[in-house]
Design a protein around this motif. Structure first.
Motif, PDB file in Angstrom:
ATOM      1  N   VAL A 111       1.417  12.744  -2.469  1.00  0.00           N
ATOM      2  CA  VAL A 111       0.037  13.214  -2.348  1.00  0.00           C
ATOM      3  C   VAL A 111      -0.151  13.714  -0.919  1.00  0.00           C
ATOM      4  O   VAL A 111       0.089  12.978   0.036  1.00  0.00           O
ATOM      5  CB  VAL A 111      -0.980  12.095  -2.676  1.00  0.00           C
ATOM      6  CG1 VAL A 111      -2.398  12.602  -2.489  1.00  0.00           C
ATOM      7  CG2 VAL A 111      -0.766  11.570  -4.086  1.00  0.00           C
TER       8      VAL A 111
ATOM      9  N   ASP B 219      -2.776  15.240   1.948  1.00  0.00           N
ATOM     10  CA  ASP B 219      -4.197  15.314   2.295  1.00  0.00           C
ATOM     11  C   ASP B 219      -4.313  15.640   3.782  1.00  0.00           C
ATOM     12  O   ASP B 219      -3.316  15.991   4.412  1.00  0.00           O
ATOM     13  CB  ASP B 219      -4.932  14.016   1.923  1.00  0.00           C
ATOM     14  CG  ASP B 219      -4.371  12.778   2.603  1.00  0.00           C
ATOM     15  OD1 ASP B 219      -3.852  12.884   3.747  1.00  0.00           O
ATOM     16  OD2 ASP B 219      -4.443  11.688   2.013  1.00  0.00           O
TER      17      ASP B 219
ATOM     18  N   PRO C 108      -7.446  14.613  -1.814  1.00  0.00           N
ATOM     19  CA  PRO C 108      -6.078  15.128  -1.925  1.00  0.00           C
ATOM     20  C   PRO C 108      -6.049  16.650  -2.017  1.00  0.00           C
ATOM     21  O   PRO C 108      -6.843  17.240  -2.733  1.00  0.00           O
ATOM     22  CB  PRO C 108      -5.579  14.500  -3.235  1.00  0.00           C
ATOM     23  CG  PRO C 108      -6.808  14.263  -4.032  1.00  0.00           C
ATOM     24  CD  PRO C 108      -7.900  13.965  -3.040  1.00  0.00           C
TER      25      PRO C 108
END
Length: 195
Positions: free
Chosen positions: A126, A128, A108
């Motif tokens: 999140v 990423d 992440p």
């Protein structure tokens, strides 16, 4: 007459100072015997881990959520991973903990502040290498669903079950979370673009 006035002001100042000091001493003396002792404490796994937000009390329950982070190491870097822990508020005993990273997933880049529903669900964004995902975790610590959403920085839970995703560059998006795992993402009609 002038000397009398100056003398009265001087005596008044001395009496005020004595009164203030005596009151301060007695206040300090009255606190000496009473110490505030915590009912319970939480110890994080590592000295590098930390809490990121104030605790959240789940309405009509004996549960407090704590938002923290832990570090996950790759070969080249340490990554901050968001963690939510459900704590029994009277004993401090952990009921469950959910980490917003699982082995095999991309590391992440960021995890938003969490949003909480009245029923005890926890929501987090999140980001990423694959984009931004919105996570929903239920009040037992199980993953309800994860959906890909447009880039956003913050998530807010509304009383009607709507989630607002905030992106300062692109405005506000609405997600209907109470309609199951397949949520629709739509631009909010009443919120103008922030530019």
């Amino acid at each position: 007459m002038r000397k009398t006035k100056i003398m009265c002001i001087f005596l008044s100042a001395i009496l005020a100072a004595i009164f203030l000091l005596s009151g301060g001493v007695s206040a300090n003396n009255s606190l000496e015997g009473s110490k505030l002792n915590p009912v319970w404490t939480i110890t994080l796994e590592s000295k590098l881990d930390g809490f990121t937000e104030a605790p959240y009390h789940v309405p009509n329950s004996n549960t407090v959520y704590l938002q923290s982070y832990t570090l996950i190491n790759s070969e080249t870097k340490s990554w901050d991973v968001g963690v939510v822990s459900a704590i029994e508020k009277t004993t401090g005993k952990e009921k469950w903990s959910y980490q917003f990273y699982k082995k095999g997933m991309p590391y992440p880049w960021t995890t938003s502040k969490f949003a909480y529903s009245k029923s005890g669900s926890v929501y987090a964004l999140v980001s990423d290498a694959e984009g931004t995902k919105l996570y929903s975790v239920n009040s037992t610590g199980k993953n309800n669903w994860v959906i890909s959403v447009p880039e956003a920085r913050d998530v807010y839970a509304m009383n009607d079950g709507t989630l607002l995703l905030i992106n300062p560059d692109n405005g506000i998006l609405k997600v209907r979370s109470n309609r199951g795992p397949i949520a629709t993402v739509q631009p909010a009609k009443s919120c103008p673009n922030t530019h």
